[in-house]
Enzyme design. Structure first.
Site, mmCIF file in Angstrom:
data_model
loop_
_atom_site.group_PDB
_atom_site.id
_atom_site.type_symbol
_atom_site.label_atom_id
_atom_site.label_comp_id
_atom_site.label_asym_id
_atom_site.label_seq_id
_atom_site.Cartn_x
_atom_site.Cartn_y
_atom_site.Cartn_z
ATOM 1 N N CYS A 1 -2.627 -19.327 11.146
ATOM 2 C CA CYS A 1 -1.997 -20.248 10.060
ATOM 3 C C CYS A 1 -2.883 -20.358 8.935
ATOM 4 O O CYS A 1 -4.279 -20.680 9.203
ATOM 5 C CB CYS A 1 -1.652 -21.444 10.708
ATOM 6 S SG CYS A 1 -1.040 -22.791 9.675
ATOM 7 N N CYS B 1 -1.548 -5.817 4.388
ATOM 8 C CA CYS B 1 -3.002 -5.667 5.172
ATOM 9 C C CYS B 1 -3.763 -6.841 5.075
ATOM 10 O O CYS B 1 -3.344 -7.706 4.265
ATOM 11 C CB CYS B 1 -3.707 -4.484 3.878
ATOM 12 S SG CYS B 1 -3.452 -4.751 2.497
ATOM 13 N N HIS C 1 -10.553 -6.192 20.459
ATOM 14 C CA HIS C 1 -9.494 -4.764 20.589
ATOM 15 C C HIS C 1 -10.416 -3.526 20.549
ATOM 16 O O HIS C 1 -11.134 -3.362 19.643
ATOM 17 C CB HIS C 1 -8.501 -4.921 19.433
ATOM 18 C CG HIS C 1 -7.333 -3.906 19.681
ATOM 19 N ND1 HIS C 1 -6.490 -3.876 20.662
ATOM 20 C CD2 HIS C 1 -6.989 -3.059 18.555
ATOM 21 C CE1 HIS C 1 -5.934 -2.901 20.615
ATOM 22 N NE2 HIS C 1 -5.945 -2.452 19.040
ATOM 23 N N CYS D 1 0.758 -1.201 -0.095
ATOM 24 C CA CYS D 1 0.114 0.037 0.060
ATOM 25 C C CYS D 1 0.798 1.206 0.043
ATOM 26 O O CYS D 1 0.642 2.289 -0.553
ATOM 27 C CB CYS D 1 -0.731 -0.063 1.108
ATOM 28 S SG CYS D 1 -2.321 -0.943 1.240
ATOM 29 N N CYS E 1 -6.069 -1.926 26.128
ATOM 30 C CA CYS E 1 -6.685 -1.052 25.084
ATOM 31 C C CYS E 1 -8.125 -0.284 25.251
ATOM 32 O O CYS E 1 -8.576 0.697 24.813
ATOM 33 C CB CYS E 1 -6.833 -1.983 23.789
ATOM 34 S SG CYS E 1 -7.693 -3.357 23.949
ATOM 35 N N HIS F 1 -3.096 -7.789 0.949
ATOM 36 C CA HIS F 1 -2.029 -7.914 0.491
ATOM 37 C C HIS F 1 -1.358 -9.291 1.156
ATOM 38 O O HIS F 1 -0.410 -9.991 0.565
ATOM 39 C CB HIS F 1 -0.726 -6.684 0.548
ATOM 40 C CG HIS F 1 -1.281 -5.682 -0.535
ATOM 41 N ND1 HIS F 1 -1.602 -4.268 -0.145
ATOM 42 C CD2 HIS F 1 -1.248 -5.814 -1.626
ATOM 43 C CE1 HIS F 1 -1.617 -3.790 -1.213
ATOM 44 N NE2 HIS F 1 -1.646 -4.668 -2.201
ATOM 45 N N CYS G 1 9.377 -14.386 6.659
ATOM 46 C CA CYS G 1 10.209 -13.197 5.886
ATOM 47 C C CYS G 1 10.138 -11.911 6.491
ATOM 48 O O CYS G 1 10.767 -11.137 5.932
ATOM 49 C CB CYS G 1 9.833 -13.478 4.261
ATOM 50 S SG CYS G 1 8.247 -12.874 4.069
#
EC number: 3.4.19.12
Length: 814
Positions: free
Chosen positions: A127, A93, A746, A65, A199, A101, A88
């Site tokens: 996963c 997103c 959250h 992005c 939060c 992505h 990696c």
């Protein structure tokens, strides 16, 4: 021949793949507490590659992005739902975003698996191959190690990452502003460090930091030796009194320091440890760093701060009269203390900003007498109407109520609902005995209303006081007893207050002695929160108590109780002394007057025409319309009308020589809740968490909320700070959003950085009408920022309006 141990017969792989079967909640994706043992952990995690990648790239930003540099309304569009590949270190997103992505990265053809990812906001591990959430407790140590490393890295690099993102925004902004001849504004938003499942606290504090009226009023009282001028009522014929306030309480001081530090945005994320620790001393339930409810946190915080401020004002009034005692104070001193105290306690900044008033009007269908109850609120809890197909009613039940609804349709406008008819059977079957007894108690309270009574808000009997509070109450009681009759005392002692603690919940430490109630409860709604005890509150639940006509007693009510409720506990500076107090020891926050002059046609009149809902509409306006709609009290909910009972008793005495007492007369009645005093800051709570039988569920339906809300259709015609025909406009400036499920979610915040309203600030700080307030300020639109703990992101207005709102913060603009 050697025989193998049967416990070792199963291969190790089979043992790891075995996991318990736990039923899933329909709205929850995280019911399995033990997690999944994933066979891909060994090959899909590389600590070295991840460390190298995050050192070279921006933190918690989708790299794809960022490459696209997509702008919307002049702002860089970057999602906050970022997932990091543990193989990696690629950051992309999530699958719920437009570009997906992270999912595309997984689907790319590679020799090694890139299937395990972690969310950089909620720290959920997923996963793709197993299509399950993973737990660090059920997998290899490398998973827990890399999560620990990423969490430590997040707190260190958040500031630099955000500054680099803002530079990209400023580059675009500068280009646009040069073309328009304008200037780019700096955003006064600062991230807050997550102390561990806090939060829920951070999201609320972000909204309070953008409540400019709060910071303005706190500046007035931050120092010791602050002068406060108290104007008594005109009836008392007393001169204004100037008192000198002592230092603010520890929680109030910590709150002021926190709000002041939030303006220093150049210093990076702020740690709320000092403020949070002070709050935990008042409310020990937050000490364990477990997931809690934002609305409950807001109530505890404002309640505790208000208590400190009222005690501060109380002590200053006593000091002005040389700290009199019950033995040394004469009648004249007692009257002055009550008169000044009645107005003084209303001058704390919490009441001046957040407190509004609801009026419940009940009208008897037989004698048309009207009774009202005034109830202060800190927020309004609105139920979310779900799209469900209702079962058809039997013809007998339909005909039972059809005639009444048809005959009254032309007489009274507005939506009319029949109370307690369509309750789910499951809810009735599984309701606790305490809920049933509470329901019976509430019905009795409603039935005790009659036209000859004035009713006011009553609070908890067990109140915690310090020395000054006890002295103040003693002065009030000694004066009130001179004017009270034994009959009045017996009536007052018969009143009981409500406890908001559910029977199944376990109170924490000092809360077990005296349970939560008090002024700062929701005006309605189930206070069911995720990951915490349940606090069911029925819609429009009010507390009633009779009030005599004694003026001294009314003054005593206004000043005696300066300790709101027992929710504020653990303060070592105050004496813990809980006493059962009668009505003269309870705070009457707003003056409740019985509306004797109302006619049936005007009893339920609003400031403006009723709001008209559309088919399948789910908005704040439709929720408010449902909340303020008229109810029919009939069947088991009939009103015990004392006026009708009195007339029947009188008729029997005139026609019969027997002095037998007449049984109470139950009649059909109408009831409606309307707003009778609007606050400077309006907080709306959407009831997303519900208890359905023995299970918990979350309502995920989106509720539309406007940038500008007109509250006039939901206000009574006698609203104290508004006029008939005028609009009561509120502008949206803050949102608390809850994402996730009941058991794990959250909280984030959307805040609007804007120019403070000068007219509104003058109106609230000076407590008087300011010329020009009738016209809304011609302010700039402002800029919305999405804040997730330390992560900040400039977002378009449309993004904020699409949030799954849990709390909405509005400030009055007209």
């Amino acid at each position: 021949m050697r025989v193998k141990d049967p416990t070792k017969a199963l291969p190790e792989k089979a043992k790891r793949s075995k996991r318990p079967t736990v039923p899933h909640d329909e709205d929850s994706s995280d019911d399995i507490a033990v997690g999944l043992t994933c066979q891909h952990v060994s090959h899909a995690i590389s600590v070295n590659h991840v460390k190298r990648a995050i050192a070279e790239n921006l933190w918690s930003v989708c790299s794809e992005c960022l490459k696209e540099r997509r702008f919307y309304d002049g702002q860089l569009v970057l999602t906050s739902d970022i997932w990091l590949c543990l193989k990696c270190g690629f950051q992309g997103c999530g699958k719920n975003s437009e570009s997906q992505h992270s999912l595309k990265h997984f689907k790319s053809s590679r020799t090694e698996p890139h299937c395990i990812i972690i969310n950089l906001s909620t720290w959920i591990i997923w996963c793709y191959e197993c299509d399950e959430k993973l737990s660090t407790h059920c997998n290899k140590k490398v998973l827990a190690q890399i999560v620990d490393f990423l969490q430590k890295h997040a707190s260190k690099t958040q500031t630099s990452a955000f500054s680099r993102i803002m530079k990209l925004c400023e580059e675009k902004c500068e280009t646009d502003e040069i073309q328009k001849g304008g200037k780019c504004r700096n955003l006064s938003v600062r991230g807050i460090t997550n102390l561990g499942n806090t939060c829920f606290f951070n999201a609320v504090m972000q909204n309070l930091a953008q409540t400019y009226t709060l910071t303005d009023l706190m500046n007035e009282i931050k120092e010791s030796s602050t002068k406060l001028k108290i104007f008594p009522s005109s009836d008392s014929q007393l001169d204004p009194l100037v008192v000198e306030l002592s230092r603010p309480g520890p929680l109030t001081s910590a709150l002021f320091l926190f709000l002041h530090s939030m303006k220093e945005t150049e210093k990076g994320p702020l740690s709320p440890k000092v403020l949070f620790n002070q709050l935990c001393q008042k409310a020990p339930r937050f000490k364990d760093f477990q997931q809690q409810d934002s609305q409950e946190l807001l109530h505890y915080l404002l309640d505790a701060v208000r208590t400190e401020e009222t005690k501060r004002i109380q002590a200053s009034i006593l000091k002005a009269f040389n700290n009199p005692t019950t033995k040394t104070a004469d009648d004249e001193t007692r009257k002055k203390v009550k008169a000044y105290g009645k107005e003084g306690v209303k001058m704390n900044f919490i009441d001046r900003i957040f407190i509004g008033e609801l009026t419940s009007t009940v009208m008897c269908e037989e004698c048309a007498n009207i009774s009202t109850v005034k109830d202060p609120f800190i927020d309004i809890s609105l139920p979310i109407i779900e799209e469900r197909v209702s079962k058809p009613l039997l013809w007998g039940r339909m005909n039972k109520y059809r005639s009444l609804r048809e005959t009254d349709h032309d007489r009274y406008s507005g939506n009319v609902t029949i109370e307690n008819i369509h309750q789910p059977r499951a809810a009735k079957k599984h309701s606790s005995s305490k809920d049933k007894s509470q329901l019976i108690h509430d019905r009795k309270c409603i039935r005790k209303l009659s036209s000859g009574e004035t009713v006011t808000y009553q609070k908890n009997e067990n109140l915690e006081m310090n020395g000054d509070s006890l002295m103040f109450a003693s002065l009030m009681n000694s004066e009130s007893r001179l004017n009270e009759s034994p009959t009045d005392d017996s009536e007052k002692e018969a009143s009981h207050s409500e406890s908001n603690v559910d029977a199944d919940s376990e109170p924490s430490e000092s809360e077990s002695a005296s349970k939560q109630t008090g002024l700062f409860r929701s005006s309605s709604g189930s206070g069911v929160q995720p990951d915490g005890p349940l606090y069911p509150l029925s819609a429009g639940k009010l507390l009633y108590t009779k009030e005599t006509d004694s003026g001294d007693k009314e003054m005593a009510e206004a000043i005696s109780e300066l300790r709101l409720s027992s929710t504020v506990t653990g303060d070592q500076d105050f004496d813990r002394e809980n006493q059962p107090l009668n009505i003269s020891n309870n705070l009457c926050f707003l003056e409740g007057k019985h509306l004797r002059s109302y006619s049936p046609q005007n009893a339920f009149q609003t400031l403006s025409q009723s709001y008209i809902t559309t088919s399948k509409e789910c908005s704040i306006q439709s929720c408010l319309y449902q909340f303020t709609s008229m109810e029919l009290l009939m069947g088991n909910n009939k009103l015990l009308c004392e006026n009708c009972t009195k007339n029947k008793q009188k008729y029997q005495e005139e026609t019969s020589f027997a002095e037998k007492k007449v049984e109470g007369v139950y009649t059909n009645a109408r009831k409606q809740l309307l707003i009778s005093a609007v606050p400077a800051v309006l907080i709306l709570h959407l009831k997303r968490f519900h208890q359905a039988g023995l299970s918990l569920r979350k309502v995920n339906r989106h509720v539309d909320f406007p940038l500008m809300l007109d509250l006039a259709p939901f206000c009574s015609a006698t609203c104290k700070n508004a006029s008939v025909g005028d609009k009561v406009l509120y502008g949206l400036y803050g949102i608390v959003e809850h994402s996730g499920s009941m058991r794990e979610g959250h909280y984030t915040a959307y805040v609007k950085v804007r120019t403070p309203s000068r007219k509104l600030s003058e109106h609230n700080t000076k407590k008087k009408n300011v010329p020009g307030l009738k016209a809304a300020d011609n302010e700039s639109a402002g800029q919305w920022v999405h804040v997730s703990d330390t992560y900040l992101q400039v977002v378009p207005e449309s993004r904020a309006l699409s949030a799954q709102a849990y709390l909405l913060f509005y400030e009055r603009v007209l």
